[in-house]
Design a protein around this motif. Sequence first.
Motif, mmCIF file in Angstrom:
data_model
loop_
_atom_site.group_PDB
_atom_site.id
_atom_site.type_symbol
_atom_site.label_atom_id
_atom_site.label_comp_id
_atom_site.label_asym_id
_atom_site.label_seq_id
_atom_site.Cartn_x
_atom_site.Cartn_y
_atom_site.Cartn_z
ATOM 1 N N PRO A 67 0.805 -1.229 0.000
ATOM 2 C CA PRO A 67 0.000 0.000 0.000
ATOM 3 C C PRO A 67 0.837 1.278 0.000
ATOM 4 N N GLU A 68 1.995 1.261 0.676
ATOM 5 C CA GLU A 68 2.831 2.464 0.720
ATOM 6 C C GLU A 68 3.327 2.837 -0.669
ATOM 7 N N LEU A 118 -6.203 3.464 -8.067
ATOM 8 C CA LEU A 118 -5.368 3.634 -6.876
ATOM 9 C C LEU A 118 -6.093 4.420 -5.792
ATOM 10 N N GLY A 119 -6.919 5.389 -6.206
ATOM 11 C CA GLY A 119 -7.670 6.162 -5.227
ATOM 12 C C GLY A 119 -8.663 5.314 -4.471
ATOM 13 N N LEU A 169 -9.845 2.558 0.813
ATOM 14 C CA LEU A 169 -10.003 1.379 1.669
ATOM 15 C C LEU A 169 -8.947 1.361 2.770
ATOM 16 N N GLU A 170 -7.731 1.802 2.441
ATOM 17 C CA GLU A 170 -6.678 1.885 3.467
ATOM 18 C C GLU A 170 -7.043 2.917 4.527
ATOM 19 N N VAL A 171 -7.518 4.074 4.077
ATOM 20 C CA VAL A 171 -7.918 5.121 5.025
ATOM 21 C C VAL A 171 -9.083 4.637 5.876
ATOM 22 N N ALA A 172 -10.037 3.962 5.234
ATOM 23 C CA ALA A 172 -11.196 3.439 5.971
ATOM 24 C C ALA A 172 -10.764 2.494 7.076
ATOM 25 N N GLY A 221 -9.591 -5.466 -5.726
ATOM 26 C CA GLY A 221 -9.337 -4.225 -6.463
ATOM 27 C C GLY A 221 -7.934 -4.144 -7.002
ATOM 28 N N ALA A 222 -6.975 -4.716 -6.283
ATOM 29 C CA ALA A 222 -5.587 -4.673 -6.731
ATOM 30 C C ALA A 222 -5.407 -5.358 -8.080
#
Length: 544
Positions: free
Chosen positions: A442-443, A485-486, A491-494, A526-527
């Motif tokens: 993710p980074e 990517l957004g 999803l990461e922020v969530a 999604g990836a």
Amino acid sequence: MIVNAYSRAKSINACMPPYAFYNGCINQGKNAMEIELKLLLAQDDAPLFAEHPLLAACSSAPPQLQALHDIYVDTPDLHLARHRAGLRVRQVGSDWLQTLKAGGDTSGGLHRRHEWEGPVAGPVPEIDALLVLVKRREPVRALLRQNEVSGALQTIFTTRIARAVWQLTTPEGDAIECVLDQGVIEANGASTPVCEVELELKAGRSASLFDVALALQQQVPLRLGQINKAERGYRLAFPALAGAPRPEKAAALTLDEAMSLEQAFVQIAGNCLQQISANADGVVDHAEEESLHQMRVGVRRLRSALGMFAPLLALPDELQRELSWLSDALGAARDWDVLAGATLEQIKGEVEADMLAPLVTAAQERARQAHADTGAALAGARYTALMLGLQRWLHARAWRSACTRRQLRRLDKAAPGFARRTLGKSQRRLLRRGKGLDQAAPEQRHRVRIAAKKARYATTFFGSLLRPRRVRAYERDLGRLQDVLGGLNDLEVADGLLQTLAGGEPALAPQAGYVRGYLAARAQAGAARIDKAWRRINGARLPY
């Protein structure tokens, strides 16, 4: 004392808006471009403003006091307003004056409009007299000559204002008219109060308006005014016009190939500031989600532009820090909006309602609180000082004092070469960061997303200097990558926000844990879509 305060205000933001080059002398006459900075203040602070030491130190006479009665006219179908024109008749004592304003723009409280004015016999406009003032090629002339205008004007609203006027001369010799207006706008039996300050440039540098405003704001709480009395009057007369401000996307940006690189930067940065300021009222007064989103986009665009031009000019550190503060304030609210209104909304029907509903309610409450906090921040002195400082820096081209001779020579060169080099650099950075993207953590995906965003901003900024069809194709490819990517970034922020909810409300921990697992599975799915979007970027042709 006032010279020190004035100097402090200048040193805070040690130049010119994107829309015009007005660093020279401005002479106002019967037909002129009116340039004024509008500021709002609380009625209780009006006496404090009138006693501000700057007003006494920079004026050679006491304020002139006036009682104004204005009559604003238009056709029944608002023909003038729909063509961005306004016509009023003003009574001052026993005299009457008609004023026509049209065109122009507004950004960060700075209003620029074409203005024509002259005496009339009484409270009725005299169109023939206005036509004498308006040049033949001015678009507003044709508007005035239309029968549906000249034969159908009627009163729309009126104002009654107690005005105090100071004629200021700054230490640098700039002439500014400072006006304090207190009164009321009236229409159809309804009324709304007025308490505002106008700083109008009479002669000198437009940057001086911001110097004076910054000095005034050190002692009196002021807020940037995005709409004028005429707009407020129309909204009062026609309540249907008085809803929440519409979110404002970035205005179309057109650069000229003959522009210097410095002129291009002024246009680009000013375009970003206009987007930021145009959405402020929607955030402060209405907690509009889309206004907040567009304001945040404006901040991101501005920071991206500053990064592109960093080798040639630099925003002062203090303004950089304050711009980061604004970005953080907007970002926090936006993250909760996305969680409550998009991420959790998308999985309704896929996750049991008893698991999802409490999280949606909690996220919505966090979003409401974040909006309230952000609105309060934008209504405060810190945001006002930041916007005044940024506008002042742009108007005065304050970066020049810190530039080397080599940087100044590069700023004087034509913009197209820099545009092509910038896009090439952005594309190389994107391709370098995107190696192995299909297996990236993710980074790394986040870094690629940021690089794609900057490449897209650069393409939009310089698009008018490039090949239009290639620009559209390249922006489309970048947009698809950003969307993929957004979505993964959301999803990461969530995941982090759901952990925050569980930490603050332990009763939500089971639901948060379950939904986090579900979203993690969606992220894996999604990836798999990254590869297709990335292949298009890998083979994309730059738009020049």
